[in-house]
Design a protein around this motif. Structure first.
Motif, PDB file in Angstrom:
ATOM      1  N   LEU A   1      57.210  55.449  31.354  1.00  9.55           N
ATOM      2  CA  LEU A   1      56.380  55.480  32.559  1.00  9.55           C
ATOM      3  C   LEU A   1      57.104  54.840  33.741  1.00  9.55           C
ATOM      4  O   LEU A   1      56.995  55.316  34.886  1.00  9.55           O
ATOM      5  N   ARG A   2      57.853  53.779  33.469  1.00 14.49           N
ATOM      6  CA  ARG A   2      58.597  53.139  34.555  1.00 14.49           C
ATOM      7  C   ARG A   2      59.741  54.024  35.040  1.00 14.49           C
ATOM      8  O   ARG A   2      60.039  54.052  36.245  1.00 14.49           O
ATOM      9  N   ARG A   3      60.365  54.761  34.121  1.00  8.36           N
ATOM     10  CA  ARG A   3      61.389  55.723  34.531  1.00  8.36           C
ATOM     11  C   ARG A   3      60.777  56.822  35.410  1.00  8.36           C
ATOM     12  O   ARG A   3      61.354  57.218  36.424  1.00  8.36           O
ATOM     13  N   ASP A   4      59.602  57.302  35.010  1.00  9.24           N
ATOM     14  CA  ASP A   4      58.924  58.326  35.798  1.00  9.24           C
ATOM     15  C   ASP A   4      58.578  57.796  37.193  1.00  9.24           C
ATOM     16  O   ASP A   4      58.672  58.516  38.192  1.00  9.24           O
ATOM     17  N   GLN A   5      58.172  56.532  37.254  1.00  7.24           N
ATOM     18  CA  GLN A   5      57.837  55.921  38.538  1.00  7.24           C
ATOM     19  C   GLN A   5      59.072  55.812  39.431  1.00  7.24           C
ATOM     20  O   GLN A   5      59.021  56.095  40.639  1.00  7.24           O
TER      21      GLN A   5
ATOM     22  N   SER B   1      56.909  56.721  20.036  1.00  4.96           N
ATOM     23  CA  SER B   1      55.650  56.493  19.327  1.00  4.96           C
ATOM     24  C   SER B   1      55.049  55.112  19.568  1.00  4.96           C
ATOM     25  O   SER B   1      53.906  54.880  19.205  1.00  4.96           O
ATOM     26  N   ASP B   2      55.795  54.175  20.195  1.00  6.39           N
ATOM     27  CA  ASP B   2      55.212  52.851  20.399  1.00  6.39           C
ATOM     28  C   ASP B   2      55.031  52.559  21.887  1.00  6.39           C
ATOM     29  O   ASP B   2      55.596  53.222  22.752  1.00  6.39           O
ATOM     30  N   TRP B   3      54.194  51.553  22.179  1.00  4.85           N
ATOM     31  CA  TRP B   3      53.864  51.245  23.562  1.00  4.85           C
ATOM     32  C   TRP B   3      55.082  50.782  24.345  1.00  4.85           C
ATOM     33  O   TRP B   3      55.225  51.094  25.538  1.00  4.85           O
ATOM     34  N   ARG B   4      55.983  50.051  23.706  1.00  4.14           N
ATOM     35  CA  ARG B   4      57.175  49.573  24.400  1.00  4.14           C
ATOM     36  C   ARG B   4      57.975  50.747  24.961  1.00  4.14           C
ATOM     37  O   ARG B   4      58.394  50.721  26.125  1.00  4.14           O
ATOM     38  N   GLN B   5      58.166  51.780  24.147  1.00  5.84           N
ATOM     39  CA  GLN B   5      58.905  52.953  24.614  1.00  5.84           C
ATOM     40  C   GLN B   5      58.101  53.714  25.653  1.00  5.84           C
ATOM     41  O   GLN B   5      58.648  54.205  26.653  1.00  5.84           O
TER      42      GLN B   5
END
Length: 290
Positions: A237-241, A228-232
């Protein structure tokens, strides 16, 4: 008898005679009720402060918390179901009126609860809950109970033997490594589409992912609680990248859609799979099952 609750047991209630055997006088008990040290649930029956309200409601009408209500209390995944589920012994009579919102179940139990338990045993609660849910959600409940350690693997045969015919196919798809109910349901959707599914997969440089479908599509089942927060969100997104560098694609359906807009989720997954692998994943030595 000790009035201290056992963390391994369901909450318990106490009868006047139990307390009297421990030296409680009527005067002392009345004072304890007045100052909040004890709760009077019904005539001659008491509970301690902190007793979950749904347990108190069950005991007030002479029953025990059961089914989905008991499993929710223990943190097990169940499909949302309004009201409180209470088991009443078949021979019980002269019960107080049942308040609105309480759903009474009768019938023989497979496990005998402690005489002062506020809840039925987990095995009975799982069977009761699964019977009242569609089979996919019911299977998710069973897997969740095993994953949390409240239902033993060696009890599964008894559970499935007690369930309706719709669960016969479901048992062969049981996988107790799933860590959430929505993950179970996504796995079942993929299996019904004819896809190959791996559960709780570790990918070097990415970490552990919920599902890998047909060897190239990562599915992560996101919920507001953990995303629910931007940090997570940034970490996701970095994991997806990192996964994309290895040739994987990632699909992140949200829990709300998995539960309540399932046709849309199914269609999205089917569309992705129909498109096929976009690039060959360089997975040599990068992937292992959890």
């Amino acid at each position: 008898m000790s009035t201290e609750p056992d963390a391994q047991d369901a909450p318990r209630f106490f009868r006047t005679r139990d307390l009297a055997a421990e030296g409680w006088t009527a005067k002392r008990l009345a004072r304890a009720v007045r100052d909040g040290s004890f709760l009077r649930l019904r005539k001659g029956v008491y509970g301690q402060p902190g007793l979950p309200e749904e347990c108190a409601s069950a005991v007030r009408i002479g029953g025990r918390l059961c089914g989905s209500s008991e499993l929710r209390r223990r943190g097990v995944f169940v499909q949302d179901h309004p009201g409180t589920h209470v088991h009443i012994e078949p021979e019980a009579s002269r019960l107080p009126p049942v308040p609105e919102g309480i759903h009474v179940q009768r019938g023989m139990l497979r496990r005998t609860p402690h005489p002062r338990s506020c809840s039925v045993e987990v095995l009975d609660a799982v069977i009761q809950s699964a019977k009242g849910q569609p089979w996919r959600e019911g299977l998710a409940t069973i897997e969740s109970a095993v994953q949390l350690g409240v239902l033993r693997i060696d009890e599964l045969g008894e559970v499935f033997a007690a369930l309706p015919r719709r669960y016969r196919r479901a048992r062969r798809w049981l996988d107790t490594r799933s860590e959430s109910g929505t993950e179970t349901i996504m796995r079942l959707i993929a299996l019904e589409l004819g896809a190959g599914v791996e559960v709780q997969v570790w990918i070097r440089g990415v970490g552990r992912v919920d599902l890998v479908i047909d060897g190239w599509l990562i599915v992560e089942c996101d919920s507001e609680r953990f995303h629910s927060d931007w940090r997570q969100r940034r970490e996701d997104l970095r994991r997806d990248q990192a996964a994309a560098r290895l040739g994987y694609s990632t699909y992140r359906p949200i829990a709300e859609d998995i539960m309540w807009h399932r046709d849309e989720v199914r269609a999205a997954l089917a569309g992705l799979l129909a498109g096929g692998r976009p690039a060959r994943a360089r997975r040599a030595g990068t992937m292992s099952r959890g």
